[in-house]
Design an enzyme around this catalytic site. Structure first.
Site, PDB file in Angstrom:
ATOM      1  N   HIS A 192       0.819  -1.207   0.000  1.00  0.00           N
ATOM      2  CA  HIS A 192       0.000   0.000   0.000  1.00  0.00           C
ATOM      3  C   HIS A 192       0.857   1.264   0.000  1.00  0.00           C
ATOM      4  O   HIS A 192       0.524   2.249  -0.665  1.00  0.00           O
ATOM      5  CB  HIS A 192      -0.921  -0.009   1.230  1.00  0.00           C
TER       6      HIS A 192
ATOM      7  N   GLU B  41      -7.365   8.624  -4.457  1.00  0.00           N
ATOM      8  CA  GLU B  41      -7.040   7.656  -3.405  1.00  0.00           C
ATOM      9  C   GLU B  41      -8.067   6.540  -3.418  1.00  0.00           C
ATOM     10  O   GLU B  41      -9.192   6.709  -3.906  1.00  0.00           O
ATOM     11  CB  GLU B  41      -7.041   8.368  -2.046  1.00  0.00           C
ATOM     12  N   SER B  42      -7.663   5.398  -2.896  1.00  0.00           N
ATOM     13  CA  SER B  42      -8.593   4.272  -2.748  1.00  0.00           C
ATOM     14  C   SER B  42      -8.821   4.000  -1.267  1.00  0.00           C
ATOM     15  O   SER B  42      -7.926   4.213  -0.442  1.00  0.00           O
ATOM     16  CB  SER B  42      -8.020   3.016  -3.413  1.00  0.00           C
ATOM     17  N   HIS B  43     -10.021   3.549  -0.941  1.00  0.00           N
ATOM     18  CA  HIS B  43     -10.322   3.084   0.407  1.00  0.00           C
ATOM     19  C   HIS B  43     -11.169   1.830   0.265  1.00  0.00           C
ATOM     20  O   HIS B  43     -12.318   1.769   0.707  1.00  0.00           O
ATOM     21  CB  HIS B  43     -11.032   4.170   1.219  1.00  0.00           C
ATOM     22  N   ASN B  44     -10.564   0.822  -0.348  1.00  0.00           N
ATOM     23  CA  ASN B  44     -11.296  -0.367  -0.767  1.00  0.00           C
ATOM     24  C   ASN B  44     -11.576  -1.343   0.378  1.00  0.00           C
ATOM     25  O   ASN B  44     -12.725  -1.639   0.690  1.00  0.00           O
ATOM     26  CB  ASN B  44     -10.516  -1.073  -1.881  1.00  0.00           C
TER      27      ASN B  44
ATOM     28  N   ARG C 192      -7.422  16.045   2.615  1.00  0.00           N
ATOM     29  CA  ARG C 192      -6.231  16.494   3.349  1.00  0.00           C
ATOM     30  C   ARG C 192      -4.982  16.447   2.468  1.00  0.00           C
ATOM     31  O   ARG C 192      -4.068  17.257   2.641  1.00  0.00           O
ATOM     32  CB  ARG C 192      -6.043  15.665   4.619  1.00  0.00           C
TER      33      ARG C 192
ATOM     34  N   SER D 182      -5.805   7.708  13.088  1.00  0.00           N
ATOM     35  CA  SER D 182      -6.889   8.623  13.439  1.00  0.00           C
ATOM     36  C   SER D 182      -6.944   9.756  12.418  1.00  0.00           C
ATOM     37  O   SER D 182      -5.918  10.242  11.955  1.00  0.00           O
ATOM     38  CB  SER D 182      -6.664   9.190  14.841  1.00  0.00           C
TER      39      SER D 182
ATOM     40  N   ASP E  45      -4.514   8.648 -11.778  1.00  0.00           N
ATOM     41  CA  ASP E  45      -5.113   7.329 -11.887  1.00  0.00           C
ATOM     42  C   ASP E  45      -5.124   6.602 -10.553  1.00  0.00           C
ATOM     43  O   ASP E  45      -4.316   6.870  -9.676  1.00  0.00           O
ATOM     44  CB  ASP E  45      -4.402   6.473 -12.931  1.00  0.00           C
TER      45      ASP E  45
END
Length: 739
Positions: free
Chosen positions: A34, A87-90, A110, A308, A499
Site C-alpha cells: 500500500h 485515493e482508494s479506500h477499498n 487532506r 486517526s 489514476d
C-alpha cells in the site's frame, strides 16, 4: 501481517541490530504494498508525467498543474494552479462501508490541503458486486451514505464519478475518490522538509487507537471474516473537525506560516513525519508523549501508527509556532509541537526511551521491489447470443450499469461553493475557475468579454470493468479515450489526469498480467492524447474468497475551456442528429467484446478497435462542441448507441433515427457495440460538423429531432419505438431496486 523474513534480514543488516517493536511495525507498514508500491512501481515508468503545465508531478501528496494562459494581471503576476489527487479506500469500505468511504473522502481532501490548496471538487468512482445481491446493496448504500455525509458536511461538492456493478467485486468492492483543489504560486506548499531546526507541529483531532495497521491491512487479501476481525483497522471520521481543519489550513497558508506539510493517512504519524523529512534528505526527532491524545494509556507504537483522521503534520519555523497554535485554538483544533527537523536519523522517544532510530530515507525508500511473473490474458472467442432486438434494448437500457445514477448523486451537494456549472449526470462536470483568465479574444455566449468570465474546468472520472476484464490493454486505452471524449463533449480539451490502479493479488501471474496490461494501455492512450498522468494511487491485493477483481484502472481527467457554458446532453426539439465515428458499414467490422449487451446475455467477443487518430477526434470534438450551431453532444460508450440515444430524449424532445446495417450484418452489433471515441451531435448546421471532421473521423446523419418525446430507432429491418417516460422508467433501476 508481519515483516517478511527477507525484509527482516535487510532491516537488521542496515541497522546492525534487531529492530525495536516500534521500528518493526513502521517497516511493516511503510514497506507494505500500500505504501511502497513494491509490485507496481516497476510498471509505473510507462506513464508520461511531464509537460509544460506540470508544476509538481508524482510523489507528493497531490499533483500541481498550471492552468493554461493564466498569468494574472495583478501586481504579483502569479499563476493559477489546480491540484489533483486520487485515493482508494477499498478494504475499509468492505469492512465498514460508511466509515470506510467517509474517511476516504477525508484523506484525499487532506492531501489537497498539504499542497496549500483549497478543495473545490470531488469525484467518486465506485465498484460493487451484482446489484441484485443483498450484500452488494448493503455495501452500496453504506458507501454512498458515507461519501455524502462527509462531503456535504465539509462543504466540498461531489460533481462527477461513476458506479459499476460486476460479479467479480462481490467479495471486494472498490471506492476511489479524486479531489481537485485550487492554489497559486504564492500559496504552494510541498511535502518536502526544508530546514533543520524547524519544528514539527501536529494540528487537528486527538490521536486514538482507530486505524491501527491500516496500511498493512490494505496490503493483503480480504479474509472471509474481515468484516468482524479487521474492524479496528478502519478509521472513524469526523467531518466537522475536517471542515475546521480546512479553514485553519487556509489561514495558515494565507499567512505563509507553513514550510512543508503532510497529512496523516497510511501509517499515521510515523508515515507522515518520516516521509516528510525523507523527501528533504533530512531527519527528525519526535517526542511521542507530546502528541495530543483522546484515549488514555496509549503506548509508543499506538501513538506512532494509529491512523486517526483529521490530522496534519506541519513543518513550522520556530518564530511562527505561537501563531500556528493561536490559529489552531481559534478553530478549536488540537495543536502539539512534537519535535523538530534534524540532519540526523529519524528518531522517536517515548517517556525518555528511544523507540525508533533509523535512517528516514531507508525507512521510506528502502523496500526492495518485487519481480513478479505475469501471464497475458487470453482473448475471448466469439460466441454471440441470439436475442430479440427489443428485448435486448430493454435489458441493456435498464441494466444497473447503464441506468441513471440519480439515486447516488442526488444525495451529494454538488452546488456548494457556487462553482458548479455542469453537475453530475452529464458526460463531464464543469467547475468555474474565475481566478484564471480566459484567452483574450475568445467568445463566451453569456458574456462577450472573456476577461470577465475565467476558465471552466471539466472533470470526468471512471473505469470500465467489462472492458478491462475482456481486454486489459485495449480496455484501458478505451477508458482513457472515453474520459477524454466526455471532456471534449463539453467543449474542453484534456489537461492532465491522475489514476487509481486497482488489481487483485499480484502474486498470481494471470492477475499481474492483466494489471500490467491495464497500466500499459492507460499510459499509451494518455500519452497519445497529450494528457500527462501527474499522480495517482495503486491498490493491489483486492482479492477475496470470491476471487480477484477485474483490473480496474480508474482515471480522473480534467480539461479546460474558456467560460463555463457547454452544450447539454439532451436534444432540443429541432435539429439534425449526427454520429461521429465508426458505425460499422463493413460486414464483420463490429465487435461486441466488453459490451453490456454481452454481459446481459452471456456472450463473448473480441474488443472493438479504437479510432485511428484519437487525439484528432478529441481536439476536433472540443471545437465543434463550442460552435454556436451545436445544440447537444453526448458520447457513445457503455450500452452503445441504444443507451446514448435513450439518454438524449426528454418529454419535450424526441428522436427519429435510422442506423445503417451492413449487408449480412447484425442489428444488435450496430446498436450495442461500445467502440469508444464516438459521439452523437445535434446541430443546426450538419455541414459544419462534417467539414470539421473531414479526414479525422466519419460522420453519418442518423435522423432528426421531434417535439413529441418519442424515440424511434430503425435498425435494418427492425424498428424500436419507445418514449421518454418509458425510458425514464427503464433507467430507474437503481432507485426502484432500493425502495
Amino acid at each position: 501481517m508481519s515483516l517478511a523474513d527477507s525484509d527482516h534480514k535487510l532491516v537488521v543488516s542496515e541497522l546492525g541490530r534487531e529492530p525495536t517493536p516500534a521500528e518493526a511495525a513502521l517497516f511493516e507498514n511503510l514497506w507494505s504494498e500500500h505504501c511502497a508500491y513494491r509490485s507496481s512501481r516497476p510498471l509505473l515508468s510507462a506513464f508520461d508525467s511531464e509537460g509544460d503545465q506540470v508544476v509538481i508531478g508524482p510523489g507528493d501528496d497531490a499533483a500541481v498543474v498550471a492552468l493554461p494562459g493564466n498569468e494574472d494581471e495583478d501586481e504579483d503576476g502569479s499563476s493559477t494552479y489546480i491540484t489533483m489527487g486520487i485515493e482508494s479506500h477499498n478494504h475499509p469500505s468492505y469492512v465498514d462501508p460508511f466509515d470506510g468511504a467517509a474517511t476516504g473522502v477525508g484523506g484525499i481532501v487532506r492531501d489537497t490541503l498539504s499542497m496549500g490548496a483549497y478543495p473545490i471538487a470531488l469525484a467518486d468512482s465506485l465498484y460493487f458486486g451484482e446489484f441484485d445481491d443483498e450484500h452488494s446493496k448493503y455495501l452500496f448504500e453504506g458507501v454512498v451514505e458515507g461519501i455524502s455525509h462527509y462531503g456535504n458536511c465539509i462543504g466540498v461538492p461531489t460533481v462527477a464519478g461513476s458506479v459499476d456493478f460486476h460479479p467479480d467485486y462481490e467479495g471486494n468492492p472498490l471506492v476511489n475518490v479524486a479531489c481537485v483543489g485550487l492554489t497559486d504560486e504564492e500559496r504552494l506548499v510541498t511535502a518536502v522538509a526544508q530546514e533543520p531546526g524547524n519544528k514539527l507541529v501536529l494540528v487537528g483531532n486527538g490521536t486514538g487507537r482507530d486505524g491501527l495497521g491500516g496500511a498493512s491491512f490494505a496490503s493483503e487479501d480480504l479474509a472471509e471474516d474481515a468484516e468482524t476481525e479487521d474492524r479496528p483497522a478502519v478509521q472513524v471520521g469526523d467531518p466537522y473537525a475536517e471542515k475546521l481543519l480546512i479553514e485553519a489550513n487556509e489561514q495558515l497558508v494565507e499567512e505563509q506560516l507553513i514550510e512543508s506539510a503532510r497529512d496523516l493517512g497510511a501509517a499515521g504519524l510515523g508515515g507522515a513525519s518520516s516521509e516528510l523529512v525523507a523527501k528533504g534528505g533530512l531527519g527528525a526527532h519526535i517526542e511521542l508523549e507530546r502528541v495530543h491524545q483522546r484515549e488514555p494509556n496509549m503506548n509508543a507504537l499506538e501513538i506512532l501508527l494509529a491512523e486517526s483522521q483529521e490530522r496534519m503534520c506541519y513543518e513550522v519555523n520556530p518564530d511562527n509556532v505561537d501563531r500556528v497554535r493561536e490559529i489552531a485554538e481559534r478553530f478549536d483544533l488540537g495543536c502539539s509541537v512534537i519535535g523538530e527537523v534534524t540532519e540526523e536519523n529519524y528518531t522517536c522517544t517515548f517517556e525518555g526511551e528511544t523507540v525508533v532510530d533509523v535512517d528516514a530515507y531507508f525507512l521510506g525508500e528502502g523496500a526492495p521491489m518485487n519481480d513478479l511473473e505475469s501471464e497475458p490474458v487470453d482473448q475471448p472467442e466469439t460466441d454471440l447470443p441470439a436475442v430479440d432486438l427489443e428485448e435486448a434494448f430493454d435489458a441493456v437500457v435498464s441494466s444497473p450499469n447503464t441506468a441513471s445514477k440519480r439515486w447516488v448523486y442526488r444525495q451529494y451537494d454538488h452546488e456548494v461553493g457556487v462553482r458548479t456549472s455542469v453537475g453530475p449526470g452529464d458526460d463531464a462536470a464543469i467547475i468555474a475557475v474565475r481566478e484564471a483568465s480566459a484567452e483574450p479574444h475568445s467568445a463566451d455566449k453569456s458574456s462577450g468579454d472573456s476577461r470577465e468570465i475565467g476558465q471552466g474546468l471539466a472533470i470526468s472520472s471512471g473505469a470500465a470493468p467489462n472492458w478491462t476484464a475482456v481486454a486489459p490493454y485495449e480496455g484501458a486505452k478505451a477508458i482513457a479515450l472515453e474520459n477524454a471524449t466526455n471532456i471534449a463533449a463539453k467543449g474542453a480539451t484534456p489537461l492532465a489526469a491522475v489514476d487509481c490502479l486497482n488489481g487483485g493479488n499480484p502474486e498470481k501471474p494471470d492477475v499481474y498480467g492483466g494489471f500490467k496490461g491495464a497500466v500499459d494501455g492507460l499510459a499509451d492512450m494518455c500519452s497519445t492524447l497529450s494528457a500527462p498522468v501527474v499522480g495517482g494511487n495503486v491498490s493491489l491485493y483486492n482479492d477475496s474468497v470470491a476471487g480477484p477483481i477485474p483490473p480496474t484502472p480508474t482515471l480522473a481527467m480534467v480539461g479546460t475551456k474558456d467560460g463555463y457554458d457547454a452544450p447539454p446532453l439532451s436534444v432540443e426539439s429541432e435539429g439534425t442528429l449526427l454520429l461521429v465515428g465508426d458505425v460499422g458499414l463493413e460486414a464483420g467490422d463490429l465487435r461486441l467484446g466488453g459490451s453490456e449487451y454481452l454481459a446481459q446475455f452471456d456472450g463473448s467477443d473480441g474488443f472493438p478497435e479504437l479510432p485511428a487518430d484519437p487525439a484528432a477526434v478529441v481536439e476536433t470534438l472540443a471545437d465543434v462542441a463550442n460552435d454556436e450551431s451545436t445544440l447537444a453532444v453526448h458520447d457513445v460508450s457503455h450500452g452503445g448507441l441504444a443507451v446514448s440515444l435513450a439518454e438524449m430524449v426528454t418529454e419535450k424532445a424526441g428522436l427519429e433515427v435510422s442506423l445503417p446495417v451492413p449487408d449480412a450484418g447484425d442489428e444488435s452489433a450496430v446498436l450495442f457495440h461500445e467502440q469508444p471515441g464516438r459521439v452523437l451531435i445535434q446541430t443546426e448546421s450538419p455541414e459544419t460538423v462534417t467539414d470539421a471532421f473531414d479526414g479525422v473521423a466519419p460522420v453519418v446523419e442518423l435522423g432528426t429531432a421531434t417535439d413529441d418525446g418519442e424515440l424511434t430507432i430503425d435498425v435494418g429491418s427492425e424498428t424500436i419505438t419507445t418514449d421518454a417516460a418509458t425510458v425514464d422508467e427503464h433507467r430507474s433501476t437503481i432507485e426502484n431496486g432500493l425502495e
